[in-house]
Design an enzyme around this catalytic site. Structure first.
Site, PDB file in Angstrom:
ATOM      1  N   ASP A   2       0.809  -1.170   0.071  1.00 58.88           N
ATOM      2  CA  ASP A   2      -0.151   0.145  -0.109  1.00 58.88           C
ATOM      3  C   ASP A   2       0.824   1.182   0.172  1.00 58.88           C
ATOM      4  O   ASP A   2       0.577   2.320  -0.559  1.00 58.88           O
ATOM      5  CB  ASP A   2      -0.837  -0.011   1.285  1.00 58.88           C
ATOM      6  CG  ASP A   2      -2.094  -1.006   1.066  1.00 58.88           C
ATOM      7  OD1 ASP A   2      -2.325  -1.367  -0.208  1.00 58.88           O
ATOM      8  OD2 ASP A   2      -2.597  -1.319   2.254  1.00 58.88           O
ATOM      9  N   GLY A   3       1.822   1.346   0.651  1.00 63.19           N
ATOM     10  CA  GLY A   3       2.857   2.414   0.831  1.00 63.19           C
ATOM     11  C   GLY A   3       3.415   2.541  -0.699  1.00 63.19           C
ATOM     12  O   GLY A   3       3.771   3.835  -0.870  1.00 63.19           O
TER      13      GLY A   3
ATOM     14  N   ASN B  18      -4.456   8.794   2.308  1.00 62.68           N
ATOM     15  CA  ASN B  18      -4.919   8.209   3.195  1.00 62.68           C
ATOM     16  C   ASN B  18      -5.238   9.336   4.189  1.00 62.68           C
ATOM     17  O   ASN B  18      -6.433   9.364   4.821  1.00 62.68           O
ATOM     18  CB  ASN B  18      -3.559   7.784   3.930  1.00 62.68           C
ATOM     19  CG  ASN B  18      -3.431   6.146   3.545  1.00 62.68           C
ATOM     20  OD1 ASN B  18      -4.356   5.601   3.176  1.00 62.68           O
ATOM     21  ND2 ASN B  18      -2.342   5.516   3.978  1.00 62.68           N
ATOM     22  N   GLU B  19      -4.488  10.157   4.530  1.00 63.28           N
ATOM     23  CA  GLU B  19      -4.704  11.187   5.803  1.00 63.28           C
ATOM     24  C   GLU B  19      -3.642  12.498   5.793  1.00 63.28           C
ATOM     25  O   GLU B  19      -2.535  12.379   5.169  1.00 63.28           O
ATOM     26  CB  GLU B  19      -4.505  10.695   7.186  1.00 63.28           C
ATOM     27  CG  GLU B  19      -3.199  10.300   7.654  1.00 63.28           C
ATOM     28  CD  GLU B  19      -2.385   9.311   7.042  1.00 63.28           C
ATOM     29  OE1 GLU B  19      -1.436   9.629   6.408  1.00 63.28           O
ATOM     30  OE2 GLU B  19      -2.996   8.016   7.210  1.00 63.28           O
TER      31      GLU B  19
HETATM   32  P1  NAP Z   1       4.604   2.949   5.032  1.00 57.96           P
HETATM   33  O1  NAP Z   1       6.037   1.828   5.497  1.00 57.96           O
HETATM   34  O2  NAP Z   1       4.716   3.175   3.787  1.00 57.96           O
HETATM   35  O3  NAP Z   1       3.524   2.315   5.724  1.00 57.96           O
HETATM   36  C1  NAP Z   1       3.342   1.821   6.973  1.00 57.96           C
HETATM   37  C2  NAP Z   1       2.130   0.908   7.209  1.00 57.96           C
HETATM   38  O4  NAP Z   1       0.889   1.299   6.860  1.00 57.96           O
HETATM   39  C3  NAP Z   1       2.642  -0.277   5.984  1.00 57.96           C
HETATM   40  O5  NAP Z   1       2.397  -1.483   6.638  1.00 57.96           O
HETATM   41  C4  NAP Z   1       1.441  -0.079   4.914  1.00 57.96           C
HETATM   42  O6  NAP Z   1       1.165  -1.376   4.162  1.00 57.96           O
HETATM   43  C5  NAP Z   1       0.244   0.388   5.802  1.00 57.96           C
HETATM   44  N1  NAP Z   1      -0.684   1.228   4.802  1.00 57.96           N
HETATM   45  C6  NAP Z   1      -0.494   2.306   4.198  1.00 57.96           C
HETATM   46  N2  NAP Z   1      -1.766   2.719   3.867  1.00 57.96           N
HETATM   47  C7  NAP Z   1      -2.637   1.920   4.317  1.00 57.96           C
HETATM   48  C8  NAP Z   1      -4.198   1.960   4.160  1.00 57.96           C
HETATM   49  N3  NAP Z   1      -4.792   2.776   3.528  1.00 57.96           N
HETATM   50  N4  NAP Z   1      -4.767   0.950   4.975  1.00 57.96           N
HETATM   51  C9  NAP Z   1      -4.083   0.221   5.622  1.00 57.96           C
HETATM   52  N5  NAP Z   1      -2.764  -0.074   5.934  1.00 57.96           N
HETATM   53  C10 NAP Z   1      -1.968   0.806   5.268  1.00 57.96           C
HETATM   54  O7  NAP Z   1       4.925   4.293   6.008  1.00 57.96           O
HETATM   55  P2  NAP Z   1       5.224   5.737   5.462  1.00 57.96           P
HETATM   56  O8  NAP Z   1       5.985   6.039   4.191  1.00 57.96           O
HETATM   57  O9  NAP Z   1       5.499   6.535   6.923  1.00 57.96           O
HETATM   58  O10 NAP Z   1       3.621   6.262   5.424  1.00 57.96           O
HETATM   59  C11 NAP Z   1       2.752   5.575   4.604  1.00 57.96           C
HETATM   60  C12 NAP Z   1       1.320   5.543   5.358  1.00 57.96           C
HETATM   61  O11 NAP Z   1       1.690   4.663   6.433  1.00 57.96           O
HETATM   62  C13 NAP Z   1       0.795   6.419   6.018  1.00 57.96           C
HETATM   63  O12 NAP Z   1      -0.298   7.413   5.339  1.00 57.96           O
HETATM   64  C14 NAP Z   1       0.036   6.295   7.392  1.00 57.96           C
HETATM   65  O13 NAP Z   1      -1.488   6.151   7.443  1.00 57.96           O
HETATM   66  C15 NAP Z   1       0.659   4.658   7.600  1.00 57.96           C
HETATM   67  N6  NAP Z   1       1.441   4.858   8.898  1.00 57.96           N
HETATM   68  C16 NAP Z   1       0.718   4.355   9.949  1.00 57.96           C
HETATM   69  C17 NAP Z   1       1.351   4.443  11.077  1.00 57.96           C
HETATM   70  C18 NAP Z   1       0.589   3.932  12.330  1.00 57.96           C
HETATM   71  O14 NAP Z   1      -0.392   2.975  12.222  1.00 57.96           O
HETATM   72  N7  NAP Z   1       1.089   4.009  13.447  1.00 57.96           N
HETATM   73  C19 NAP Z   1       2.830   4.809  11.250  1.00 57.96           C
HETATM   74  C20 NAP Z   1       3.391   5.601  10.154  1.00 57.96           C
HETATM   75  C21 NAP Z   1       2.689   5.462   8.907  1.00 57.96           C
HETATM   76  P3  NAP Z   1       2.129  -2.008   3.192  1.00 57.96           P
HETATM   77  O15 NAP Z   1       2.860  -2.682   4.007  1.00 57.96           O
HETATM   78  O16 NAP Z   1       1.228  -2.607   2.557  1.00 57.96           O
HETATM   79  O17 NAP Z   1       2.954  -0.961   2.246  1.00 57.96           O
END
Ligand code: NAP
Length: 257
Positions: free
Chosen positions: A45-46, A118-119
């Site tokens: 998803d990322g 996403n957000e």
């Molecule tokens: P990232 O490593 O690309 O993503 C972090 C995790 O969030 C990965 O497991 C990714 O899935 C999952 N993810 C992304 N979009 C999702 C969605 N719509 N529904 C469910 N899971 C989703 O991290 P990043 O580059 O920092 O940020 C990308 C996104 O990650 C942000 O938009 C944020 O929503 C999410 N994130 C979440 C948290 C948390 O929950 N505490 C912390 C940081 C970021 P894949 O493994 O399939 O890529």
């Protein structure tokens, strides 16, 4: 059909990328990184978020398809183990379009505009952040804590979910506001619960200072020094997913935990 591939930077994703590229070119498809009609995302998803931001300027002309090289995701319809099925579907099946609207984030009356699938988050990990939240111009509450997260339906399963926000069913367009570690005591109270609101709301965040805070939007971020007002609303920009097979939201959700 013109296509391009955006792949996660690991060996397996690269291997899958090469297989997809070779096969589609051998079937007469044209590899065109600049003006693709279909962007195939290999990773997770990322990776899809990353690809969307790469092609923000072409969203009206481009569709996205995700192949997950780990487990299945929300923006990915096939796993790499299903690559043969995926290629067969791409080459022989009609696709349906599934659209997901982006959030629009304007800093200081449009001085800078960002988009998120996403957000968006305003986060301050250095010191507690005060900010006043207005909904459609009407004062709503003062937040005091580490920040806030405003998520779309698509983002409801991402950061929002970690904050205790609700997972929102596919097909409902709305925004969800959740606070990040809010400070609550007798002199400072805020709603505390996630607030799910209509898609046509306009959310404004104001503060005397956002210095040391960051605006995080999807995987991207920027410092908010010298910013005093942030306005968010649903944009008319949409991400268009090409769906070659039915893969229910429930199945995606059950796969999450
Ligand atoms: P990232 O490593 O690309 O993503 C972090 C995790 O969030 C990965 O497991 C990714 O899935 C999952 N993810 C992304 N979009 C999702 C969605 N719509 N529904 C469910 N899971 C989703 O991290 P990043 O580059 O920092 O940020 C990308 C996104 O990650 C942000 O938009 C944020 O929503 C999410 N994130 C979440 C948290 C948390 O929950 N505490 C912390 C940081 C970021 P894949 O493994 O399939 O890529």
């Amino acid at each position: 059909m013109r296509f391009s591939i955006v792949a996660k930077k690991d060996d397996y994703s690269h291997e899958v990328e090469e297989k997809v590229k070779r096969r589609l070119i051998s079937e007469g498809w044209q590899y065109d990184k600049k003006y693709p009609e279909l962007v195939i995302c290999v990773g997770g998803d990322g990776t899809l978020l990353y690809a969307v931001h790469q092609y923000l300027h072409l969203l009206d002309d481009v569709m996205f398809l995700g192949i997950h090289t780990g487990t299945l995701g929300f923006f990915t319809d096939y796993t790499a183990d299903e690559l043969d099925i995926c290629l067969h579907d791409i080459l022989t099946q009609q696709f349906k379009i599934f659209s997901s609207r982006l959030l629009e984030i304007q800093l200081d009356q449009g001085k800078e505009v960002k988009y998120a699938l996403n957000e968006m988050r305003v986060e301050n990990i250095v010191k507690s952040q005060h900010m006043d939240i207005y909904v459609d111009g009407e004062f709503f509450e003062t937040c005091h804590g580490s920040g806030i997260c405003l998520s779309t339906q698509a983002g409801s399963t991402a950061y929002n979910r970690s904050l205790g926000g609700a997972v929102i069913d596919s097909g409902i367009s709305l925004m969800q506001l959740a606070e990040i570690t809010p400070i609550q005591h007798s002199k400072q109270r805020s709603l505390g619960n996630p607030y799910i609101m209509m898609e046509n709301r306009i959310i404004t965040m104001k503060s005397d200072t956002f210095d040391t805070a960051y605006l995080c939007y999807d995987h991207l971020s920027m410092a908010l020094d010298n910013t005093s007002e942030i306005l968010c609303k649903m944009s008319n920009k949409c991400v268009r997913f090409a769906r070659y097979r039915d893969y229910s939201y429930l199945a995606r959700l059950k796969n999450l935990y």
